[in-house]
Design an enzyme around this catalytic site. Structure first.
Site, PDB file in Angstrom:
ATOM      1  N   TYR A  94      88.608  30.765  62.652  1.00 50.04           N
ATOM      2  CA  TYR A  94      89.930  30.189  62.076  1.00 50.04           C
ATOM      3  C   TYR A  94      90.961  30.690  63.104  1.00 50.04           C
ATOM      4  O   TYR A  94      91.611  31.753  62.799  1.00 50.04           O
ATOM      5  CB  TYR A  94      89.918  30.491  60.911  1.00 50.04           C
ATOM      6  CG  TYR A  94      89.268  29.910  59.734  1.00 50.04           C
ATOM      7  CD1 TYR A  94      88.433  28.778  60.190  1.00 50.04           C
ATOM      8  CD2 TYR A  94      89.135  30.888  58.585  1.00 50.04           C
ATOM      9  CE1 TYR A  94      87.414  28.365  59.063  1.00 50.04           C
ATOM     10  CE2 TYR A  94      88.327  30.234  57.321  1.00 50.04           C
ATOM     11  CZ  TYR A  94      87.444  28.675  57.756  1.00 50.04           C
ATOM     12  OH  TYR A  94      86.510  28.472  57.036  1.00 50.04           O
TER      13      TYR A  94
ATOM     14  N   PHE B 238      85.867  22.655  51.075  1.00 48.35           N
ATOM     15  CA  PHE B 238      86.434  21.066  50.611  1.00 48.35           C
ATOM     16  C   PHE B 238      86.511  20.816  49.103  1.00 48.35           C
ATOM     17  O   PHE B 238      86.546  19.977  48.684  1.00 48.35           O
ATOM     18  CB  PHE B 238      86.155  19.845  51.571  1.00 48.35           C
ATOM     19  CG  PHE B 238      86.627  19.836  52.978  1.00 48.35           C
ATOM     20  CD1 PHE B 238      87.422  20.771  53.411  1.00 48.35           C
ATOM     21  CD2 PHE B 238      86.034  18.713  53.535  1.00 48.35           C
ATOM     22  CE1 PHE B 238      87.862  20.894  54.794  1.00 48.35           C
ATOM     23  CE2 PHE B 238      86.167  18.761  55.050  1.00 48.35           C
ATOM     24  CZ  PHE B 238      87.349  19.575  55.698  1.00 48.35           C
ATOM     25  N   PRO B 239      87.030  22.132  48.530  1.00 48.16           N
ATOM     26  CA  PRO B 239      87.067  21.674  46.895  1.00 48.16           C
ATOM     27  C   PRO B 239      87.878  20.637  46.394  1.00 48.16           C
ATOM     28  O   PRO B 239      87.641  20.262  45.181  1.00 48.16           O
ATOM     29  CB  PRO B 239      87.038  23.189  46.460  1.00 48.16           C
ATOM     30  CG  PRO B 239      87.962  23.770  47.607  1.00 48.16           C
ATOM     31  CD  PRO B 239      87.445  23.386  48.829  1.00 48.16           C
ATOM     32  N   LEU B 240      89.041  20.297  47.151  1.00 46.70           N
ATOM     33  CA  LEU B 240      89.776  19.455  46.750  1.00 46.70           C
ATOM     34  C   LEU B 240      89.638  18.269  47.700  1.00 46.70           C
ATOM     35  O   LEU B 240      90.690  17.270  47.859  1.00 46.70           O
ATOM     36  CB  LEU B 240      91.246  20.003  46.877  1.00 46.70           C
ATOM     37  CG  LEU B 240      91.688  21.139  45.790  1.00 46.70           C
ATOM     38  CD1 LEU B 240      92.855  21.468  46.069  1.00 46.70           C
ATOM     39  CD2 LEU B 240      91.504  20.549  44.394  1.00 46.70           C
TER      40      LEU B 240
ATOM     41  N   THR C 129      94.145  15.832  45.433  1.00 50.42           N
ATOM     42  CA  THR C 129      95.346  16.109  44.925  1.00 50.42           C
ATOM     43  C   THR C 129      96.583  14.788  45.116  1.00 50.42           C
ATOM     44  O   THR C 129      97.878  15.015  44.756  1.00 50.42           O
ATOM     45  CB  THR C 129      96.218  17.341  45.678  1.00 50.42           C
ATOM     46  OG1 THR C 129      96.080  16.634  47.388  1.00 50.42           O
ATOM     47  CG2 THR C 129      95.283  18.508  45.447  1.00 50.42           C
TER      48      THR C 129
ATOM     49  N   GLY D 136      92.253  17.601  50.345  1.00 51.06           N
ATOM     50  CA  GLY D 136      93.533  16.907  49.812  1.00 51.06           C
ATOM     51  C   GLY D 136      93.319  15.703  49.270  1.00 51.06           C
ATOM     52  O   GLY D 136      94.495  15.041  48.603  1.00 51.06           O
TER      53      GLY D 136
END
Length: 280
Positions: free
Chosen positions: A60, A205-207, A213, A210
């Site tokens: 990262y 990638f729990p969301l 949301t 994006g």
């Protein structure tokens, strides 16, 4: 009964909703994102809000996220568990290759230890299994590092259920990271193996990167409205309720978004609501 904590590797208690540092890197995970002081503030706020699991990776940035963690939080609180990853070399924005030879893995682990300013990495995860190197050689290197005290627990990232079972036959594994969220459950069979063996499952990638949301189904919005919560909070709450071994680590570079994410741990979904969401 809803469980707020998990015993990672059988000896490291962590709160199940953690913080991931991918969003502290720039676009394509290259360079830094935004102001350095803002990133440091987010890391410090996460720990101040009770986060005890921080997930990062050497690529990262590369190196950026690990260096920020050390700058913001070292010396580390006694209850803080830091998980990092090796086995991938990033060469540019969204450009990377797998590097799983024993000498490469050892060098990556040693470099992470230096950047994180620690003698032992709580959870060291193989970011990808190298198809060109026998699994036994890759895991054997991590096992040797564990015996030397440089790694406390071994984790794996992005693999099939069969490969996980194979890995478990070779050495002790404490955690697995696979892509998994409310609308992407392709790794449900991997999660079942984790449940059977008591392994932590860190969904990346729990969301849905994006997507959860933003525009979402009327069902997700309706359940969120009942709780006075956002769709993103409901998606994280679903992960926490879906299985007692899920440890989502959503990432953000925003203090406001961090507070919103962490508030998801306070939501309690009924069995009927879970059934509604499971149909998505």
């Amino acid at each position: 009964m809803f469980q707020e904590s998990f015993l990672l590797g059988g000896d490291l208690p962590v709160r199940r909703l953690g913080y991931g540092t991918a969003q502290l890197a720039g676009p394509g995970y290259w360079g830094a994102r935004g102001d350095r002081q803002d990133a440091l503030a987010v890391l410090r706020r996460a720990v101040a809000r009770g986060v005890t699991l921080i997930d990062t990776a050497d690529n990262y940035g590369p190196d950026v996220a690990e260096e920020l963690i050390a700058e913001a939080l070292h010396p580390y609180p006694g209850d803080l568990v830091i998980a990092t990853k090796g086995g991938v070399v990033r060469t540019g924005p969204d450009a990377w290759h797998i590097a799983g030879r024993p000498e490469q893995l050892r060098a990556m682990c040693e470099a992470s230890l230096r950047r994180l300013r620690t003698d032992t990495i709580d959870l060291y995860q193989l970011h990808r299994l190298d198809p060109e190197v026998p699994m036994a050689d890759q895991l054997g290197t991590l096992d040797a590092l564990r015996q030397e005290g440089k790694i406390r627990h071994i984790g794996l990232d992005t693999l099939t259920a069969d490969r996980l079972e194979q890995a478990l036959s070779l050495t002790g594994i404490a955690a697995v990271q696979n892509r998994f969220n409310l609308v992407d459950r392709e790794s449900a069979d991997v999660l079942k193996v984790c449940e059977a063996h008591g392994l932590a499952f860190l969904p990346w990638f729990p969301l849905a990167n994006g997507a959860l949301t933003g525009e979402a189904s009327s069902t997700l919005s309706a359940v969120a409205d009942r709780h006075g919560a956002s769709r993103g909070q409901l998606a994280l709450a679903w992960l926490l309720h879906h299985s007692p071994v899920t440890l989502p680590t959503p990432g953000t570079g925003s203090l406001t978004h961090l507070d919103e994410n962490l508030a998801a741990a306070d939501l309690r979904l009924s069995e009927d609501e879970m059934k509604e969401l499971d149909k998505l």
